[in-house]
Design an enzyme around this catalytic site. Structure first.
Site, PDB file in Angstrom:
ATOM      1  N   ASP A 123       2.510  -3.201   6.516  1.00 26.32           N
ATOM      2  CA  ASP A 123       3.386  -3.548   5.219  1.00 26.32           C
ATOM      3  C   ASP A 123       3.704  -4.648   5.100  1.00 26.32           C
ATOM      4  O   ASP A 123       4.147  -5.146   4.403  1.00 26.32           O
ATOM      5  CB  ASP A 123       3.137  -3.093   3.952  1.00 26.32           C
ATOM      6  CG  ASP A 123       1.729  -2.205   3.150  1.00 26.32           C
ATOM      7  OD1 ASP A 123       0.012  -3.039   3.219  1.00 26.32           O
ATOM      8  OD2 ASP A 123       1.330  -1.463   3.194  1.00 26.32           O
TER       9      ASP A 123
HETATM   10  C1  BGC Z   1       6.848   0.195   2.774  1.00 31.07           C
HETATM   11  C2  BGC Z   1       5.290   0.405   3.140  1.00 31.07           C
HETATM   12  C3  BGC Z   1       4.486   0.454   2.100  1.00 31.07           C
HETATM   13  C4  BGC Z   1       4.805  -0.859   1.255  1.00 31.07           C
HETATM   14  C5  BGC Z   1       4.094  -0.496  -0.069  1.00 31.07           C
HETATM   15  C6  BGC Z   1       6.549   0.026   2.065  1.00 31.07           C
HETATM   16  O1  BGC Z   1       8.154  -0.910   1.230  1.00 31.07           O
HETATM   17  O2  BGC Z   1       7.910   0.414   4.036  1.00 31.07           O
HETATM   18  O3  BGC Z   1       5.364   2.275   3.735  1.00 31.07           O
HETATM   19  O4  BGC Z   1       3.190   0.879   2.297  1.00 31.07           O
HETATM   20  O5  BGC Z   1       5.926  -0.454   0.625  1.00 31.07           O
HETATM   21  O6  BGC Z   1       4.291  -1.206  -0.837  1.00 31.07           O
HETATM   22  C1  NOJ Z   2       1.314   2.929   3.177  1.00 28.32           C
HETATM   23  C2  NOJ Z   2       0.879   2.564   3.653  1.00 28.32           C
HETATM   24  O1  NOJ Z   2      -0.034   2.887   2.305  1.00 28.32           O
HETATM   25  C3  NOJ Z   2      -0.113   1.960   4.580  1.00 28.32           C
HETATM   26  O2  NOJ Z   2      -1.365   1.168   3.695  1.00 28.32           O
HETATM   27  C4  NOJ Z   2       0.447   1.042   4.835  1.00 28.32           C
HETATM   28  O3  NOJ Z   2      -0.811   0.438   6.343  1.00 28.32           O
HETATM   29  C5  NOJ Z   2       1.526   1.384   5.966  1.00 28.32           C
HETATM   30  N1  NOJ Z   2       2.159   2.391   4.637  1.00 28.32           N
HETATM   31  C6  NOJ Z   2       2.630   1.078   7.034  1.00 28.32           C
HETATM   32  O4  NOJ Z   2       2.575  -0.021   6.131  1.00 28.32           O
END
Ligand code: BGC
Ligand code: NOJ
Length: 832
Positions: free
Chosen positions: A487
């Site tokens: 993400d």
């Molecule tokens: C986090 C990710 C997460 C995303 C969700 C980010 O700030 O680092 O792990 O999946 O937010 O919105």
């Molecule tokens: C958490 C999110 O829930 C997941 O969808 C994502 O792939 C990982 N973070 C990595 O960013």
């Protein structure tokens, strides 16, 4: 060396983790509830409850980011003379003579002892009931008569957990309650559009109550010393606005040796619009009375608890391994499967790291969670697939998240995460392989929940694949969009404005070029699955069954479709070999300008884990040695004491073209944290390549029971579940765990160990046996229920890491490694 401090231990016979010191390095929590009514509960009874949706139907209030961190919950105050204490130590923190918290399968039991009195509370949500039971047992273990004053406590949330913590100009005037006998009803906003209320009941006569927080706690007191409790006198307060609570006051006399049970019930009720009131301003309590009547005695509650335990017995009997290695067996048989159920239920919405207001159900997350859960209750997985697919758009793109209560796509986050569509194939294929139920493909599923837009689920799968094919970049690799699985790799968001969200800003989308090797690998893996699925359907259509109702599917040419997709997969493989290989590992991406990401040429973050995982799972370039080189590079550059980091070296500065990933300090989260979620991708890559020793050593590094010692102080978070992230080697404090419970790690760890390490793989026609083990592995047996069959499968590894020599089914040698499905009980012997 000094003996390391321990806060608890596993109790495998009872399937519990036993916490023996309340001051754990971080609240160690558990989840109650299995379908509609849910609660989070910490080892000191902190936490909250909600109905279906942690944002829109929050029943009790919880303050995240609090000081102390875990403050607020279901608290019992016991006043014994001048001493006031709680069975879970908090909030009074009166030192206890004994403390224990047992987190089990959907229940938690907290026991405290003080001055000759034992208080034990069993918390659980009975199956199919919208209520949390709190069975409190008070026992006098002293030689004197005890006259105790007991106060219960819950604080109501004004339903919407987001506005509950921001719109005070309104909130302080809306709160409403009713009191009837021993039941306190919370009915805020019921007079207007809400058709639901909550109640807190106890199955005994009470000697008083309070429903107004300020009266109960006192404006200058705290949960640790509520004035009513300290003075030992309830005020019978009736809340009007401000902050409604529910507290019962009960006087309890216990003779030496005597014990008494009290059943407290926190319930939730919905009424039909025309049956909301029994008199003007008076809520219709019929359903509440009925619910209370079902759970108002110890015997009824004990029966409901026994049913819950049987339910978990049955779920955990579907896949059971005996290896003789307790640490492995307890994770496979108990905790990993349990965590899978929890992530399936909650996606990434509510934990002690997820506030329940920010995120609903993730499209990719839920498809992955499903793989960890589908063997347990396939009909729920089926429904989930349809709910997820219903948030797709006609072009194959989809909402990134949806709300569990409304099942509607979340407009705040929107779509544009270009890996999302592929995951629908991943989830659906897992479901069909487990169940043999091809009819799901024939279900009519809408786009964006719009009635009238329905097409078959199969067509949703087709447009998902096409979404990738139609969005290729200059190297014929998939365009990344806002981000892929990571993400935080926001390659089309160039932001200098801290008020902008990295994930929803796509400010350079015109002529965008950023491409993802992670999606390329994912496309090849799911593309092969899709091709195999089409071929299987063709086979079934011509042969045994033709059970599709929809005319589109009846006339659809599945073999032509398989051929078409195989070409696209082959083209993707070629594109990766040509433009996605860096010499020793797979590249990660091309940025907006067409520059390489995750290359030896880069100054930082030369190698990333995601593309190594997906491209090795896809076996891209295996014949040219790419897979082996990539896996070796993971060991060389990514592996450290606690697992494999996401990228190496970590980013030390913010890179405008990369987005959120470089916003994190070194070693944390997506910037070179050990993202446990994607370690299994590489482990599966190792398994497919047949490197059992390497697969196992990676796996054991992030297997909670193997690193339980570290959890006690270094990892900090719950030692019985995986966390999303452990701080990586570049971090200030390597090894510290964060974001426990809600993570795709659960499903991926399960998929890895159950199917690739232990090698029991559901397939369309039966169970494929293909273990990949360390040389040291001994014989082991898996009991696997599969559709209407039950298999007892014993594997004799004979020191081999991979390769099945023979499979004997009920005494007869079979050809190949797939046990053909047939109902009934079977014994299987496998020699490697
Ligand atoms: C986090 C990710 C997460 C995303 C969700 C980010 O700030 O680092 O792990 O999946 O937010 O919105
Ligand atoms: C958490 C999110 O829930 C997941 O969808 C994502 O792939 C990982 N973070 C990595 O960013």
């Amino acid at each position: 060396m000094e003996q390391q401090k321990r806060y608890g231990h596993f109790d495998d016979n009872n399937r519990e983790y036993v916490i023996t010191d309340p001051q754990t390095p971080w609240p160690w929590i558990n989840y109650l509830g299995n379908e509609d009514f849910f609660s989070l509960i910490s080892n000191t009874a902190g936490g909250y409850s909600f109905y279906k949706d942690a944002k829109f139907r929050r029943i009790t209030r919880y303050r995240y980011n609090n000081v102390p961190m875990d403050n607020g919950g279901r608290y019992f105050y016991i006043k014994d003379g001048d001493t006031v204490w709680n069975p879970g130590w908090k909030p009074c923190k009166t030192p206890l003579d004994f403390y224990e918290c047992r987190h089990g399968m959907s229940y938690t039991r907290v026991t405290g002892r003080k001055n000759g009195v034992e208080a034990s509370v069993l918390f659980f949500v009975p199956l199919k009931k919208w209520a949390e039971v709190q069975k409190l047992t008070l026992k006098n273990e002293s030689n004197e008569v005890k006259n105790l004053k007991l106060f219960s406590f819950e604080e109501w949330c004004l339903w919407n957990a987001a506005t509950d913590m921001e719109n005070f100009q309104r909130n302080f005037s809306t709160g409403e309650v009713e009191i009837e006998g021993s039941t306190i009803y919370h009915k805020t906003e019921y007079r207007e559009r809400r058709n639901h209320y909550a109640f807190y009941h106890v199955n005994t006569e009470i000697q008083g109550f309070d429903t107004d927080r300020e009266t109960f706690v006192g404006l200058y007191n705290e949960f640790a010393d509520p004035q009513v409790v300290m003075e030992g006198r309830p005020r019978n307060s009736h809340a009007h606005g401000w902050s409604p609570i529910a507290s019962h006051y009960i006087e309890v006399t216990l003779k030496p040796g005597e014990s008494k049970d009290f059943v407290f019930l926190l319930g939730y009720i919905e009424n039909e619009q025309d049956k909301k009131f029994s008199a003007p301003q008076v809520i219709n309590k019929d359903k509440a009375h009925a619910l209370i009547a079902e759970l108002d005695t110890t015997a009824k509650v004990d029966k409901a608890f026994a049913e819950l335990c049987e339910y978990w017995d049955a779920l955990l009997n579907i896949y059971k391994v005996r290896t003789g290695n307790d640490k492995l067996d307890r994770m496979v048989n108990i905790w990993n499967q349990y965590q899978c159920m929890v992530t399936f239920n909650f996606s990434r919405s509510a934990s002690f790291f997820e506030s329940g207001v920010g995120r609903g159900m993730g499209f990719r997350d839920s498809n992955q969670d499903l793989v960890g859960f589908v063997h347990q209750i396939p009909p729920r997985a089926r429904q989930r697939i349809i709910d997820i697919a219903s948030t797709q758009f006609p072009d194959g793109g989809c909402y990134h998240q949806y709300q569990p209560l409304t099942k509607r796509g979340n407009n705040d986050i929107g779509g544009g995460f270009n890996d999302d569509p592929c995951w629908l194939i991943f989830g659906t294929v897992a479901y069909i392989k487990e169940t043999g139920d091809f009819s799901i493909l024939d279900e009519m599923v809408p786009f964006d929940n719009q009635p009238g837009s329905e097409v078959t689920l199969f067509e949703h799968l087709k447009i998902s694949m096409d979404h990738v094919i139609k969005n290729l970049g200059p190297h014929m690799l998939p365009l990344i969009g806002r981000a892929d699985w990571n993400d935080c790799l926001n390659l089309n968001c160039f932001s200098w404005d801290p008020n902008e969200s990295f994930q929803t800003t796509e400010n350079v989308s015109e002529g965008t070029k950023a491409e993802s090797l992670m999606i390329a690998g994912l496309f090849v893996v799911t593309g092969k699955d899709y091709v195999a699925l089409c071929n299987k359907i063709e086979e079934l259509k011509n042969g045994k069954i033709d059970n599709f109702n929809s005319s589109t599917l009846k006339s659809f040419n599945f073999s032509a479709e398989a051929e078409r997709m195989q070409k696209a997969v082959d083209a993707m493989i070629e594109a990766v070999k040509k433009h996605g290989w860096d010499g020793e590992w797979y590249l990660r991406a091309y940025d907006f300008y067409g520059n390489k990401i995750g290359s030896n040429e880069c100054e930082e973050a030369k190698i990333f884990i995601e593309s190594q995982g997906w491209c090795t799972m896809a076996e891209i370039g295996a014949e040219d040695g790419m897979v082996a080189k990539s896996l070796d590079s993971c060991k060389k550059y990514l592996e450290c004491e606690h697992g494999m980091v996401l990228n190496n070296p970590a980013f030390t500065k913010y890179i405008y073209e990369y987005g959120e990933i470089s916003s994190y300090p070194e070693g944390y989260k997506e910037n070179a944290g050990i993202f446990c979620h994607n370690n299994p991708w590489v482990i599966i890559g190792e398994c497919i390549a047949g490197r059992g020793n390497d697969a196992w050593s990676h796996y054991a590094k992030i297997l909670p029971s193997y690193v339980e010692e570290k959890y006690q102080t270094l990892h900090k978070v719950e030692p019985y579940v995986n966390c999303q992230m452990v701080a990586g080697k570049d971090a200030f404090k390597p090894g510290e765990g964060k974001n426990s419970w809600l993570t795709g790690t659960a499903a991926w760890m399960w998929y890895t160990v159950s199917e690739f390490i232990l090698g029991i793989k559901p397939d369309y026609d039966g169970i494929r046996i293909d273990p990949c083990l360390p040389e040291t592995a001994g014989d082991y047996t898996v009991n696997r229920k599969f559709r209407d069959a039950e298999y007892e499968i014993t594997i004799h590894p004979n020191g081999q890491q991979k390769g099945v020599k023979s499979v004997t089914l009920d005494g007869q040698k079979i050809d190949g490694t797939v046990i053909p499905y047939s109902a009934g009980k079977h014994t299987v012997e496998v020699v490697m």
